[in-house]
Design a protein around this motif. Structure first.
Motif, PDB file in Angstrom:
ATOM      1  N   PRO A 184      42.270  34.588  48.376  1.00 40.07           N
ATOM      2  CA  PRO A 184      41.612  35.698  47.681  1.00 40.07           C
ATOM      3  C   PRO A 184      40.092  35.658  47.864  1.00 40.07           C
ATOM      4  N   VAL A 185      39.656  35.684  49.109  1.00 43.71           N
ATOM      5  CA  VAL A 185      38.244  35.496  49.439  1.00 43.71           C
ATOM      6  C   VAL A 185      37.367  36.562  48.803  1.00 43.71           C
ATOM      7  N   ARG A 186      37.771  37.797  48.873  1.00 38.05           N
ATOM      8  CA  ARG A 186      36.921  38.892  48.372  1.00 38.05           C
ATOM      9  C   ARG A 186      36.609  38.746  46.880  1.00 38.05           C
ATOM     10  N   ARG A 187      37.485  38.120  46.138  1.00 40.32           N
ATOM     11  CA  ARG A 187      37.242  37.922  44.713  1.00 40.32           C
ATOM     12  C   ARG A 187      36.111  36.928  44.468  1.00 40.32           C
ATOM     13  N   LEU A 230      33.775  35.851  46.946  1.00 41.46           N
ATOM     14  CA  LEU A 230      32.668  35.958  47.881  1.00 41.46           C
ATOM     15  C   LEU A 230      31.345  36.393  47.255  1.00 41.46           C
ATOM     16  N   PRO A 231      31.275  37.436  46.430  1.00 44.00           N
ATOM     17  CA  PRO A 231      29.971  37.841  45.878  1.00 44.00           C
ATOM     18  C   PRO A 231      29.274  36.712  45.111  1.00 44.00           C
TER      19      PRO A 231
END
Length: 86
Positions: A35-38, A40-41
């Motif tokens: 779940p990289v996008r979760r 990443l920020p």
């Protein structure tokens, strides 16, 4: 024969493996999505604020204009992860 466990993170692309190839080899293949996008920020913010040091992950640094070269280096296994700088 000693069992071998192979783990991976992320979704495989263009990889096909017949289950019968592993069936009698005692090789166990385990994978999970990433779940990289979760995350990443937050990781980007902490990296830029110097709260974490990503040097253990990145083994090649390039200017952002050479992003395509970074993907090529990873694809050719000349780099594990590329850090792009502005």
């Amino acid at each position: 024969m000693v069992p071998v466990h192979v783990g991976y993170v992320g979704v495989t692309h263009d990889v096909r493996l017949d289950g019968l190839d592993l069936f009698f080899t005692h090789v166990h293949l385990h994978g999970v999505p990433a779940p990289v996008r979760r995350f990443l920020p937050d990781l980007i913010d902490r990296t830029f604020d110097r709260q974490i040091e990503p040097g253990r992950v990145f083994d090649l640094t390039l200017p952002i204009e050479q992003a395509a070269d970074g993907y090529t280096a990873m694809d050719q296994r000349r780099a594990i992860k590329v850090l792009l700088r502005p």
